[in-house]
Design an enzyme around this catalytic site. Structure first.
Site: not given
Ligand code: GLU
Length: 449
Positions: A126, A166
């Site tokens: 993340k 995100d």
């Molecule tokens: N931000 C999204 C999540 O919390 C997607 C992450 C992604 O597609 O890598 O899962």
């Protein structure tokens, strides 16, 4: 609770007392995998849990950018490569002014188990920045994204770490980030980011994936109760990308979202957010970083309540928090229990505080956890990576069918894991256990490091 589990939780509380969101997610996950650790004493011998709560790597960097008037601003960027045991680190980027190390670490920790649940080879990661996109011009957003990528590009790649969107990061930002990565590397590494535009390697259904996936999951829960989705009324918090996908799929299935809340208001639209006109209006609000729903209420002639939340309303069948972490605390939880609404389906990452979850669990509510319910987003990101690797484009039907199968599998494997450990219909513990076992097995088989 298992003694080793308790020791690790207490250790995290002492060591990371200044990272409340991270400690909350560690406590939530570890306390529910306690029955697994009971029957696997070998985990303690290799200190698996302390290794698991420590990110493999955490980058923190300066991002400097110039506004349209020539003013210079300095923000802090992050990328946390939490766990790479089952695949390249994978997870979104959040641009929001409250972003800090605790929030990035909690999201990376959650992502590790969520990604394992998808059944696809993706590790957990993340990132983000304490940059506030609200009120910024397009050119300012572009310069911020370019400078963020300049700081990060050396440490990511299609087989290394694959960021995505995100909160505060959507298709536009991914485009600027991808452009800068390509410019700096001079290679076509298409799979370095997901959530891309369709013209340069994005996947069909990726924008809708999180919301659609959540509804496919809800459908399984309803089936289990001998219930159906048709005619259901749903209350959602938030009106970003995730809530939009939820609204769109519900409309297709003959159900409707009748309550929507923003940070400082809510609307009640008894007809439901079902038409293309309404859905596009919602999409547009998000694009403009709008935080109020007054314009929706005026245009579509529905109730508008300023400075209020809808928790406690009883004229819906399902509550689906889709906004942000910890939006449901103990006060909101009490109202939810009193409302008599039967289903509480978390969608946004960790929307409920641990004490609120405890209270909800003691009631008659059927609860589903976000790390399973919202996994369709990252799941379709993994499908985008597959398409980029084979340099092919799959049809909408193919992606959606795979997404649906994935969500059914996530639901089933969570349920099986809960039943195997004698926990009955506990979808929260089941999701944690199923994700944990996969990551734990891969870590153990790869040796001690
Ligand atoms: N931000 C999204 C999540 O919390 C997607 C992450 C992604 O597609 O890598 O899962």
């Amino acid at each position: 609770m298992n003694r080793y589990v308790e020791e690790v939780i207490n250790g995290a509380k002492a060591k990371y007392a200044n990272q409340p969101e991270f400690v909350q997610s560690v406590e939530e996950v570890l306390s529910s995998i306690s029955p697994v650790v009971d029957v696997h004493p070998e985990f303690e011998k290799v200190d698996l849990l302390n290794r698991m709560i420590e990110p493999e790597r955490l980058f923190k960097f300066r991002v400097v950018w110039t506004d349209d008037q020539g003013g210079v601003h300095t923000n802090v960027g992050y990328r946390c490569q939490f766990n790479g045991a089952i695949g390249p680190y994978k997870g979104g980027l959040r641009f929001q002014k409250n972003v800090n190390e605790s929030i990035i670490k909690f999201l990376g920790f959650e992502q590790t188990f969520k990604n394992a649940l998808t059944g696809l080879p993706i590790g957990g990661g993340k990132g983000g920045a304490d940059f506030d996109p609200v009120g910024k011009s397009d050119a300012e957003i572009m310069r911020f994204c370019q400078n963020y990528m300049t700081a990060l590009y050396r440490y990511i790649g299609p087989d290394v770490d694959v960021p995505a969107g995100d909160m505060g990061v959507g298709g536009r930002e991914i485009g600027y980030l991808f452009g800068q990565y390509r410019r700096l590397k001079g290679v076509w590494e298409n799979g370095v980011l997901t959530g891309k535009g369709l013209s340069y390697g994005g996947s069909l259904i990726r924008p809708e994936a999180t919301g659609y996936g959540a509804i496919f999951y809800l459908n399984e829960v309803l089936k289990h109760q001998g219930d159906t989705i048709r005619g259901k009324r749903i209350a959602v918090t938030g009106f970003g990308n995730v809530a939009w996908g939820v609204m769109k799929k519900l409309a297709q299935l003959g159900a409707k979202v009748t309550y929507v809340s923003g940070p400082n208001c809510y609307i009640h639209d008894e007809e439901g957010v079902t038409t293309d006109e309404k859905l596009n209006f919602i999409l547009d609000l998000r694009k403009r970083n709008e935080i109020d729903l007054k314009s929706y209420a005026d245009k579509f002639h529905c109730e508008y309540h300023a400075n209020e939340k809808f928790w406690g309303t009883s004229d819906v069948d399902v509550y689906m928090p889709c906004a942000t972490q910890n939006e449901v605390g103990i006060e909101e939880a009490k109202k939810i229990v009193d409302s008599g609404v039967k289903y509480y389906i978390e969608v946004s990452n960790m929307p409920t505080t641990n004490d609120a979850i405890e209270l909800l669990r003691k009631s008659q509510l059927i609860i589903a956890p976000s790390k399973a319910v919202n996994a369709g987003g990252v799941g379709v990101s993994a499908l985008e990576m597959s398409q980029n690797s084979e340099r092919l484009v799959w049809t909408e039907e193919e992606v959606e069918q795979r997404l649906q199968n994935m969500m059914v599998n996530i639901y089933r494997s969570s349920l099986e894991a809960a039943q195997k450990y004698g926990l009955g219909y506990d979808l929260i513990a089941g999701a944690n256990i199923a994700g944990f076992i996969k990551v734990a097995t891969a870590m153990c088989e790869q040796g001690i490091f």
